[in-house]
Design an enzyme around this catalytic site. Structure first.
Site, PDB file in Angstrom:
ATOM      1  N   GLY A  10      -1.429   4.318  15.618  1.00  0.00           N
ATOM      2  CA  GLY A  10      -1.265   4.889  14.280  1.00  0.00           C
ATOM      3  C   GLY A  10      -2.596   5.170  13.596  1.00  0.00           C
ATOM      4  N   TYR A  11      -2.485   5.493  12.329  1.00  0.00           N
ATOM      5  CA  TYR A  11      -3.658   5.955  11.567  1.00  0.00           C
ATOM      6  C   TYR A  11      -4.757   4.876  11.490  1.00  0.00           C
ATOM      7  CZ  TYR A  11      -6.242   7.341   7.314  1.00  0.00           C
ATOM      8  OH  TYR A  11      -7.212   7.650   6.401  1.00  0.00           O
ATOM      9  N   SER A 124      -1.234  -5.261   1.751  1.00  0.00           N
ATOM     10  CA  SER A 124      -1.477  -4.117   0.874  1.00  0.00           C
ATOM     11  C   SER A 124      -1.691  -4.590  -0.552  1.00  0.00           C
ATOM     12  CB  SER A 124      -0.246  -3.203   0.934  1.00  0.00           C
ATOM     13  OG  SER A 124      -0.285  -2.265  -0.116  1.00  0.00           O
ATOM     14  N   TYR A 149       9.591  -1.817   0.986  1.00  0.00           N
ATOM     15  CA  TYR A 149       8.358  -1.837   1.779  1.00  0.00           C
ATOM     16  C   TYR A 149       7.401  -2.900   1.227  1.00  0.00           C
ATOM     17  CZ  TYR A 149       3.571  -0.680   3.037  1.00  0.00           C
ATOM     18  OH  TYR A 149       2.262  -0.778   3.449  1.00  0.00           O
ATOM     19  N   LYS A 153       5.777  -6.686   2.845  1.00  0.00           N
ATOM     20  CA  LYS A 153       4.383  -7.161   2.891  1.00  0.00           C
ATOM     21  C   LYS A 153       4.262  -8.515   2.205  1.00  0.00           C
ATOM     22  CE  LYS A 153       2.719  -3.798   5.137  1.00  0.00           C
ATOM     23  NZ  LYS A 153       2.432  -4.044   6.545  1.00  0.00           N
ATOM     24  N   ASN A 179      -6.504   1.922  -0.916  1.00  0.00           N
ATOM     25  CA  ASN A 179      -5.934   3.209  -0.482  1.00  0.00           C
ATOM     26  C   ASN A 179      -6.773   3.854   0.617  1.00  0.00           C
ATOM     27  OD1 ASN A 179      -4.745   2.621  -3.135  1.00  0.00           O
ATOM     28  ND2 ASN A 179      -3.802   4.628  -2.926  1.00  0.00           N
TER      29      ASN A 179
HETATM   30  P1  NAD Z   1       1.028   4.237  10.844  1.00  0.00           P
HETATM   31  O1  NAD Z   1       2.473   4.518  10.674  1.00  0.00           O
HETATM   32  O2  NAD Z   1       0.119   5.364  11.150  1.00  0.00           O
HETATM   33  O3  NAD Z   1       0.835   3.113  11.963  1.00  0.00           O
HETATM   34  C1  NAD Z   1       1.806   2.127  12.219  1.00  0.00           C
HETATM   35  C2  NAD Z   1       2.072   2.159  13.713  1.00  0.00           C
HETATM   36  O4  NAD Z   1       3.032   1.146  14.032  1.00  0.00           O
HETATM   37  C3  NAD Z   1       2.640   3.492  14.200  1.00  0.00           C
HETATM   38  O5  NAD Z   1       1.852   3.934  15.285  1.00  0.00           O
HETATM   39  C4  NAD Z   1       4.066   3.172  14.621  1.00  0.00           C
HETATM   40  O6  NAD Z   1       4.481   3.966  15.705  1.00  0.00           O
HETATM   41  C5  NAD Z   1       3.964   1.701  14.969  1.00  0.00           C
HETATM   42  N1  NAD Z   1       5.193   0.925  14.818  1.00  0.00           N
HETATM   43  C6  NAD Z   1       6.033   0.895  13.755  1.00  0.00           C
HETATM   44  N2  NAD Z   1       7.037   0.034  13.990  1.00  0.00           N
HETATM   45  C7  NAD Z   1       6.822  -0.487  15.225  1.00  0.00           C
HETATM   46  C8  NAD Z   1       7.522  -1.423  16.029  1.00  0.00           C
HETATM   47  N3  NAD Z   1       8.664  -1.991  15.624  1.00  0.00           N
HETATM   48  N4  NAD Z   1       7.027  -1.749  17.245  1.00  0.00           N
HETATM   49  C9  NAD Z   1       5.883  -1.163  17.677  1.00  0.00           C
HETATM   50  N5  NAD Z   1       5.188  -0.265  16.979  1.00  0.00           N
HETATM   51  C10 NAD Z   1       5.657   0.069  15.761  1.00  0.00           C
HETATM   52  O7  NAD Z   1       0.551   3.470   9.536  1.00  0.00           O
HETATM   53  P2  NAD Z   1      -0.914   3.066   9.064  1.00  0.00           P
HETATM   54  O8  NAD Z   1      -1.216   3.824   7.843  1.00  0.00           O
HETATM   55  O9  NAD Z   1      -1.846   3.085  10.202  1.00  0.00           O
HETATM   56  O10 NAD Z   1      -0.635   1.570   8.617  1.00  0.00           O
HETATM   57  C11 NAD Z   1      -0.859   0.469   9.464  1.00  0.00           C
HETATM   58  C12 NAD Z   1      -0.423  -0.802   8.759  1.00  0.00           C
HETATM   59  O11 NAD Z   1      -1.159  -0.943   7.542  1.00  0.00           O
HETATM   60  C13 NAD Z   1       1.044  -0.817   8.362  1.00  0.00           C
HETATM   61  O12 NAD Z   1       1.541  -2.130   8.523  1.00  0.00           O
HETATM   62  C14 NAD Z   1       1.019  -0.443   6.901  1.00  0.00           C
HETATM   63  O13 NAD Z   1       2.128  -0.943   6.207  1.00  0.00           O
HETATM   64  C15 NAD Z   1      -0.266  -1.114   6.452  1.00  0.00           C
HETATM   65  N6  NAD Z   1      -0.856  -0.489   5.257  1.00  0.00           N
HETATM   66  C16 NAD Z   1      -1.101   0.853   5.256  1.00  0.00           C
HETATM   67  C17 NAD Z   1      -1.633   1.435   4.120  1.00  0.00           C
HETATM   68  C18 NAD Z   1      -1.906   2.917   4.073  1.00  0.00           C
HETATM   69  O14 NAD Z   1      -2.152   3.454   2.992  1.00  0.00           O
HETATM   70  N7  NAD Z   1      -1.907   3.639   5.191  1.00  0.00           N
HETATM   71  C19 NAD Z   1      -1.918   0.657   2.989  1.00  0.00           C
HETATM   72  C20 NAD Z   1      -1.662  -0.714   3.037  1.00  0.00           C
HETATM   73  C21 NAD Z   1      -1.124  -1.283   4.187  1.00  0.00           C
HETATM   74  C1  UD1 Z   2       1.280   4.269  -2.287  1.00  0.00           C
HETATM   75  C2  UD1 Z   2       2.384   3.262  -2.367  1.00  0.00           C
HETATM   76  C3  UD1 Z   2       1.868   1.899  -1.920  1.00  0.00           C
HETATM   77  C4  UD1 Z   2       1.283   2.008  -0.512  1.00  0.00           C
HETATM   78  C5  UD1 Z   2       0.207   3.095  -0.515  1.00  0.00           C
HETATM   79  C6  UD1 Z   2      -0.341   3.340   0.848  1.00  0.00           C
HETATM   80  C7  UD1 Z   2       3.895   4.031  -4.116  1.00  0.00           C
HETATM   81  C8  UD1 Z   2       4.426   3.761  -5.492  1.00  0.00           C
HETATM   82  N1  UD1 Z   2       2.928   3.209  -3.709  1.00  0.00           N
HETATM   83  O1  UD1 Z   2       0.236   3.842  -3.141  1.00  0.00           O
HETATM   84  O2  UD1 Z   2       2.918   0.953  -1.920  1.00  0.00           O
HETATM   85  O3  UD1 Z   2       0.721   0.767  -0.128  1.00  0.00           O
HETATM   86  O4  UD1 Z   2       0.767   4.330  -0.983  1.00  0.00           O
HETATM   87  O5  UD1 Z   2       0.619   3.868   1.707  1.00  0.00           O
HETATM   88  O6  UD1 Z   2       4.353   4.917  -3.430  1.00  0.00           O
HETATM   89  N2  UD1 Z   2      -0.247  11.333  -6.537  1.00  0.00           N
HETATM   90  C9  UD1 Z   2      -0.004  12.562  -7.109  1.00  0.00           C
HETATM   91  N3  UD1 Z   2       0.604  13.514  -6.351  1.00  0.00           N
HETATM   92  C10 UD1 Z   2       0.987  13.295  -5.046  1.00  0.00           C
HETATM   93  C11 UD1 Z   2       0.742  12.043  -4.477  1.00  0.00           C
HETATM   94  C12 UD1 Z   2       0.134  11.069  -5.248  1.00  0.00           C
HETATM   95  O7  UD1 Z   2      -0.346  12.787  -8.271  1.00  0.00           O
HETATM   96  O8  UD1 Z   2       1.553  14.225  -4.436  1.00  0.00           O
HETATM   97  C13 UD1 Z   2      -0.930  10.294  -7.336  1.00  0.00           C
HETATM   98  C14 UD1 Z   2      -0.104   9.040  -7.544  1.00  0.00           C
HETATM   99  O9  UD1 Z   2       0.680   9.140  -8.690  1.00  0.00           O
HETATM  100  C15 UD1 Z   2      -1.206   7.983  -7.658  1.00  0.00           C
HETATM  101  C16 UD1 Z   2      -2.316   8.506  -6.745  1.00  0.00           C
HETATM  102  O10 UD1 Z   2      -2.075   9.909  -6.603  1.00  0.00           O
HETATM  103  O11 UD1 Z   2      -1.710   7.920  -8.958  1.00  0.00           O
HETATM  104  C17 UD1 Z   2      -2.331   7.882  -5.361  1.00  0.00           C
HETATM  105  O12 UD1 Z   2      -1.027   7.971  -4.794  1.00  0.00           O
HETATM  106  P1  UD1 Z   2      -0.718   7.545  -3.278  1.00  0.00           P
HETATM  107  O13 UD1 Z   2      -1.706   8.182  -2.387  1.00  0.00           O
HETATM  108  O14 UD1 Z   2       0.729   7.817  -3.021  1.00  0.00           O
HETATM  109  O15 UD1 Z   2      -1.019   5.993  -3.252  1.00  0.00           O
HETATM  110  P2  UD1 Z   2      -0.422   4.804  -4.149  1.00  0.00           P
HETATM  111  O16 UD1 Z   2       0.623   5.278  -5.073  1.00  0.00           O
HETATM  112  O17 UD1 Z   2      -1.574   4.072  -4.734  1.00  0.00           O
END
Ligand code: NAD
Ligand code: UD1
Length: 338
Positions: A10-11, A124, A149, A153, A179
């Site tokens: 993933g990302y 998160s 979600y 966490k 973020n």
């Molecule tokens: P992502 O979806 O790109 O990566 C998650 C990966 O987990 C994916 O490749 C998916 O295929 C895999 N996956 C999901 N369920 C699975 C399962 N049951 N078994 C095996 N693989 C599985 O997401 P990401 O943005 O890389 O996030 C990674 C982690 O960080 C997640 O736990 C997410 O909740 C957490 N996180 C992400 C953010 C964000 O903004 N991206 C912020 C806070 C926390």
């Molecule tokens: C969101 C999630 C949070 C998660 C995080 C990373 C919500 C309420 N929160 O955080 O739980 O951990 O993503 O995956 O969804 N915005 C716009 N237009 C858009 C998209 C976003 O104006 O099309 C604004 C939002 O209102 C916010 C900021 O941009 O003020 C960031 O938004 P986003 O990237 O979705 O992150 P979070 O809301 O912080």
């Protein structure tokens, strides 16, 4: 000796695999590819020149986990695997609790049965809810989550904490990400959301590349300097390096630790648009929309604890985050798809 990276295709996982391999670690990835593509692993190899052992399995699959722990010499697990779409979690709560919580319980059980008690967990800033104070330190009380979600966490943090208290042989590091945005400087790996992005930066890059017409800004009447939401955006490569530092902490038998991973600086939606435009020379069309349910005004970290205890600090600024996000999107308009 290898590190098991669940969700490593993933990302955030793919960027972390790159930094782990650059730091000399052997990596085993477990991913069911439910939200990712195997292509990311090919791209990782092109960056690092190293092979990643890959298992396309689910964390709920006990037999697969047993096989991995028997075959590979795993010392620690970095646990990214999970579903992460906030809106979807409201519609499909069972799927989120089943995948994220039940899956992690199976993973933890197989880990302890195989004597592997080191884990770094992707948490998160969402666990702070509407934060009691900002900048947010790790002492800030956890708040009420606004969606399933977020609860997964928060609950998983509690489960991991309770397990570590009951058995101090566990080393547990809870990393609370702010973020994450941006991409590897090569532009070959990055965020590849399914469908219309929910998060701000992928939405902006898809407007820039012409896939979407305009950005909707969710509210301009918040109690912030320009009325739009303020967040702590962090370059995904910095975030990835935080995991490498956390592994060194685990090697010290650290017990239970919690760290914020953020930059300590908040940017509003308007500031992000401006920085993106200046970094790329592309104008972003936008219109004002009502507030999005569950959003808060401001959320940014105090990241001093990670600096003091992990010797970690974010290196990249907002311009690099925007430029790198754009390099990835422009070189891969359809993500990993053909
Ligand atoms: P992502 O979806 O790109 O990566 C998650 C990966 O987990 C994916 O490749 C998916 O295929 C895999 N996956 C999901 N369920 C699975 C399962 N049951 N078994 C095996 N693989 C599985 O997401 P990401 O943005 O890389 O996030 C990674 C982690 O960080 C997640 O736990 C997410 O909740 C957490 N996180 C992400 C953010 C964000 O903004 N991206 C912020 C806070 C926390
Ligand atoms: C969101 C999630 C949070 C998660 C995080 C990373 C919500 C309420 N929160 O955080 O739980 O951990 O993503 O995956 O969804 N915005 C716009 N237009 C858009 C998209 C976003 O104006 O099309 C604004 C939002 O209102 C916010 C900021 O941009 O003020 C960031 O938004 P986003 O990237 O979705 O992150 P979070 O809301 O912080």
């Amino acid at each position: 000796m290898s590190i098991l990276v669940t969700g490593g295709a993933g990302y955030i996982g793919s960027h972390t695999v790159v930094e782990l391999q650059n730091a000399g670690y052997e990596v085993v990835v477990l991913d069911n590819l439910s939200n990712s593509s195997k292509e990311s692993l090919n791209r990782i190899k092109a960056i690092t020149g190293k092979e990643t052992v890959f298992y396309q399995n689910d964390i709920n699959d006990r037999a697969a986990l047993m096989e991995i722990f028997q075959k590979e010499k795993i010392t620690s697990c970095i646990h990214f695997a999970g579903l992460k779409a906030v809106g979807e979690s409201v519609v499909k709560p069972w799927e989120y609790y089943q995948n994220n919580i039940a899956g992690t319980l199976v993973l933890l059980d197989e880990m302890r049965k195989h004597g592997i008690k080191n884990i770094i967990f992707s948490s998160s800033a969402t666990v702070y809810g509407d934060p009691a104070f900002i900048p947010i330190t790790e002492e800030c009380p956890k708040g009420t989550c606004t969606n399933p979600y977020g609860f997964t966490k928060s609950m998983l943090e509690q489960i991991l904490t309770d397990m570590q208290v009951a058995d101090p042989e566990w080393n547990v590091i809870l990393l609370r990400y702010f973020n994450p945005i941006g991409a590897h400087a090569s532009g070959t790996i990055g965020e590849d959301p399914n469908g219309i992005p929910n998060n701000l930066m992928p939405f902006i890059t898809q407007v820039a590349v012409g896939k979407l017409k305009e950005l909707g800004i969710f509210g301009n009447d918040y109690d912030t300097p320009d009325g739009t939401g303020v967040r702590d955006y962090i370059h995904v490569v910095d975030l990835a390096n935080g995991h490498v530092k956390a592994l060194s902490k685990i090697a010290e038998n650290c017990g239970l630790k919690i760290y914020n991973l953020g930059t300590g600086t908040g940017y509003s939606v308007f500031e992000i648009i401006k920085n993106f435009e200046e970094a790329t020379g592309i104008k972003i069309a936008y219109s004002m929309k009502p507030r999005r349910q569950g959003d808060i005004a401001s959320c940014y970290a105090n990241a001093d604890k990670a600096k003091a205890e992990l010797d970690w600090q974010a290196k990249y600024g907002i311009r690099e985050m925007c430029a790198d996000a754009w390099r990835w999107q422009s070189q891969n308009p359809r993500g990993y798809g053909v």
